[in-house]
Write an enzyme that holds these catalytic residues in place. Sequence first.
Site, PDB file in Angstrom:
ATOM      1  N   ARG A  17       0.845  -1.201   0.000  1.00  0.00           N
ATOM      2  CA  ARG A  17       0.000   0.000   0.000  1.00  0.00           C
ATOM      3  C   ARG A  17       0.873   1.240   0.000  1.00  0.00           C
ATOM      4  NH1 ARG A  17      -2.812  -1.082   4.635  1.00  0.00           N
ATOM      5  NH2 ARG A  17      -0.790  -1.089   5.657  1.00  0.00           N
ATOM      6  N   ASP A 240       9.166  -4.310   8.456  1.00  0.00           N
ATOM      7  CA  ASP A 240       7.766  -3.988   8.732  1.00  0.00           C
ATOM      8  C   ASP A 240       7.370  -4.286  10.171  1.00  0.00           C
ATOM      9  OD1 ASP A 240       7.840  -6.760   8.384  1.00  0.00           O
ATOM     10  OD2 ASP A 240       6.457  -6.777   6.682  1.00  0.00           O
ATOM     11  N   THR A 241       7.942  -5.344  10.754  1.00  0.00           N
ATOM     12  CA  THR A 241       7.591  -5.644  12.145  1.00  0.00           C
ATOM     13  C   THR A 241       8.161  -4.599  13.091  1.00  0.00           C
ATOM     14  OG1 THR A 241       7.628  -7.992  11.590  1.00  0.00           O
ATOM     15  CG2 THR A 241       7.579  -7.427  13.922  1.00  0.00           C
ATOM     16  N   GLU A 307      -5.294 -17.752   4.229  1.00  0.00           N
ATOM     17  CA  GLU A 307      -5.288 -17.131   2.908  1.00  0.00           C
ATOM     18  C   GLU A 307      -4.969 -18.150   1.822  1.00  0.00           C
ATOM     19  OE1 GLU A 307      -6.466 -14.192   2.151  1.00  0.00           O
ATOM     20  OE2 GLU A 307      -6.966 -14.106   4.280  1.00  0.00           O
ATOM     21  N   GLY A 408      -3.080  -6.050  10.360  1.00  0.00           N
ATOM     22  CA  GLY A 408      -4.347  -6.402   9.731  1.00  0.00           C
ATOM     23  C   GLY A 408      -5.080  -7.526  10.424  1.00  0.00           C
TER      24      GLY A 408
END
Length: 492
Positions: A17, A240-241, A307, A408
């Site tokens: 994103r 990202d973590t 997923e 998320g």
Amino acid sequence: MKNACFFAVDLGATSGRTIVGCLSDQQLELQQLTRFPNTIIQVNGHYYWDIYALYGEIVKGLKEAADRQIPIRSIGIDTWGVDFVFIGKDGELLRTPYSYRDTQTVGAPEAYFKEISRREVYGLTGIQIMNFNSLYQLHALYRRGCSALAAADKILFMPDALGYMLTGKMTTEYTIASTSQMLNPRTKNFEDKLLDAAGVKSAQFAPIVLPGTRLGVLTDEVQKQTGLGAIPIVSVAGHDTASAVASVPAVGERFAYLSSGTWSLMGIEIKEPIINEESLEKNFTNEGGVEGTVRFLKNICGMWLLERCRAERPVLREYGYDELNRLASASPAFRSLINPDAPCFANPKSMPNAIRQYCEQTEQPVPDTDARLTRCIFDSLALRYKQVFKDLQQMAPFPIERLHIIGGGSKNELLDQFASNALGIPVTAGPTEGTAIGNLMMQAKADGIVATIEDMRALIRASAETRSFEPQDNDLWEAGYRKYLTVYRDDL
């Protein structure tokens, strides 16, 4: 503070994103500009990331910001860990980067340990042994004579490579480098002994910088493509973590976090690494955090399980998470349980078949409906959280009083409640956009709007929507955990 806007690029292992965050009157407002898939490409038996497509999507997001006349003050990029790009002496990318899910990493740690022992590798790095760590990827490439590695002048981790493509400047951001199992958390430098055994040199890495360092400004080419000016790029917490943990709206230190997405990462934030026999045996990791902190954590398989099942089953794809949760809630608890981190779930051709085979081999009922399959995954994840949490409690230098679930996956209220039930402590869920918020807030810190991580978290508490959960059904979940331990296998 009035309307200070920052641009975050948040790239995960399945999607990405671009998000703008604007700070005004001690409130952070988010606006998603673009969303796009991050697809693994399979060619000639190997798995790659399409870094050029990712670069194009970043440029597209910047164009969107320019079209909307958003006054961006800086740009930050975070990605998943461990993967890297080779750069030639002429500054060109030498090859599309391999994905950590490439099969060349199967058995890679064991091959490396013939050079340097597992115990010594962990003692120098404090990083959990995972077959796809950068150290083992590089050693596997070195052993098979990879031409790109042989020609590489520089090796850049993914967020640093994308930053280089946008600015022409090379750096190695500390938190992303810490995932590689090549960095010493005490010295915050690469360990030459480990690099030598993998066939690389420390000179092949750009200078290490800490989160909040200004990298450079957009190149003239990117400025022309996007219609923006010389906007600076800030090296945020590039992993990202690490960005997600920076967004935890905690008060004090007595908390654990669970960054919930494709992966679930559970840990605590500490000032010094924990590297001892117990952490080695339990395979916990010491990764870099903001302001010199250490993220002591363990990787757990996350929503990857569901997923992958949804990708195969059209009916599951049609359900929203609210409907899936309703179906799972109505299914019997603990009917079928799996170890989410068993090797058979890493990248199977068919995830439902892998779950079926695990249940058959452990003499359990096979989940024969979508509802039972979903319940199996949620129950198993929550009980795996409990298993890791119990280890974490033993090693933490303070009592853990609350779990913060961010990312998320925190939107899944059923799994949030299951986590509270399994762990037996209160859970705070949110912010859901934790990674992007941590990215944006590190840019705000670099801009001088906030001074410390405590300031960041106070602003996040004032802005982010969170939900609270209290433990329920203790006896039921203790019985479920006892059953989970009887069917737990790590060799399937």
